[in-house]
Design an enzyme around this catalytic site. Structure first.
Site, short mmCIF file in Angstrom:
data_model
loop_
_atom_site.label_atom_id
_atom_site.label_comp_id
_atom_site.label_asym_id
_atom_site.label_seq_id
_atom_site.Cartn_x
_atom_site.Cartn_y
_atom_site.Cartn_z
CD GLU A 111 -2.86 -1.15 2.36
OE1 GLU A 111 -4.08 -1.24 2.17
OE2 GLU A 111 -2.35 -1.08 3.50
CD GLU A 152 -2.45 -7.16 3.45
OE1 GLU A 152 -2.48 -5.96 3.21
OE2 GLU A 152 -2.09 -8.03 2.63
#
Length: 270
Positions: free
Chosen positions: A117, A137
């Site tokens: 990100e 994740e």
């Protein structure tokens, strides 16, 4: 010891995540220090380019689950709405994500989860040949919430984004390059020098033009073609008509003295 090292080298801010003992995982304090560093970079008129990297051969292993996971489990489902203008680490969402100054991600080693990100929130990404990328994740019962999915889809396409977010498997720097995830891949021992070269290539350009070009790219994303063309024309001609450096820079071109020329009239970049 600071968890984020912030060093100004002339017009360049070098921002280094400094938690090597946990592969530069981003805990709450690191998030706060990164946000402060990027705010300082944005607000300092003497700074033109920022470089984001990690200490000791790792970009970042992502969000530190020791601090973030317990928090996320207790805040409730409204946390997403409450944090819409507060991107993790500053640049993933909110006001800092809209700054006009360019940011380069210099990526060595692991770039995982929130690291993707962060990297995708930068404008250019240069990686070492030993860099590895993954969105792990999903293995922990979560997925990206700070721009990882959105920017992967926009930059790399649905197929590549789906592979990362559905398998939880890493990809190599070479694979990331071919998927448009990174702009350049270089040998690990050349990463800092190659990053510096990229910085100098930006610095030789006019700052107003650089910032207008970046803002134009952000403005056209997601618009229909006709609207994209109108936005580009408005920003581009406004810059040409109002930028006082155009005449002097054009004369340098005529005189063949502008920096970084190639071919028969080559000139040094610096």
């Amino acid at each position: 010891m600071s968890k984020v090292n912030y060093e100004n080298r002339g017009p360049v801010a070098w921002i280094t995540i400094n938690r090597p003992e946990v592969k530069n995982a981003v805990d709450v304090e690191t998030h706060e220090q990164l946000s402060a560093a990027f705010a300082d970079f944005r607000d300092d008129d003497d700074l033109r380019v920022a470089v984001l990297r990690g200490a000791d051969g790792t970009f970042t292993a992502g969000a530190d689950l020791r601090t973030h996971a317990p928090e996320w489990q207790t805040v409730g489902p409204m946390v997403g709405r409450e944090r819409l203008e507060d991107g993790l680490s500053g640049i993933t969402r909110g006001p800092l994500a809209r700054m006009a100054k360019p940011i380069i991600a210099s990526i060595d080693g692991w770039c995982l989860g929130h690291g993707i990100e962060l990297a995708m929130a930068c404008d250019l990404r240069i990686a070492s040949d030993r860099a590895k990328f993954g969105t792990f994740e999903v293995r922990r019962g979560m997925h990206s919430a700070d721009g990882g999915i959105v920017r992967l889809v926009n930059a790399c396409g649905v197929g590549f984004a789906m592979e990362l977010v559905l398998t939880g498997e890493p990809v190599s720097a070479e694979r990331a390059y071919h998927a448009n995830m990174v702009n350049r891949v270089v040998p690990a021992e050349e990463l800092e020098a190659a990053t510096e070269l990229l910085v100098q290539q930006i610095l030789r350009c006019d700052q107003a033009a650089i910032e207008s070009a970046k803002e134009t790219v952000h403005e056209v994303i997601g618009r229909p073609l006709h609207d994209q063309l109108r936005v580009e024309a408005m920003w581009g001609y406004a810059l040409c008509g109002g930028n006082t450096t155009v005449a002097a820079r054009s004369q340098q071109f005529f005189d063949k003295t502008d920096a970084g020329r190639a071919g028969e009239t080559a000139t040094p970049l610096v």
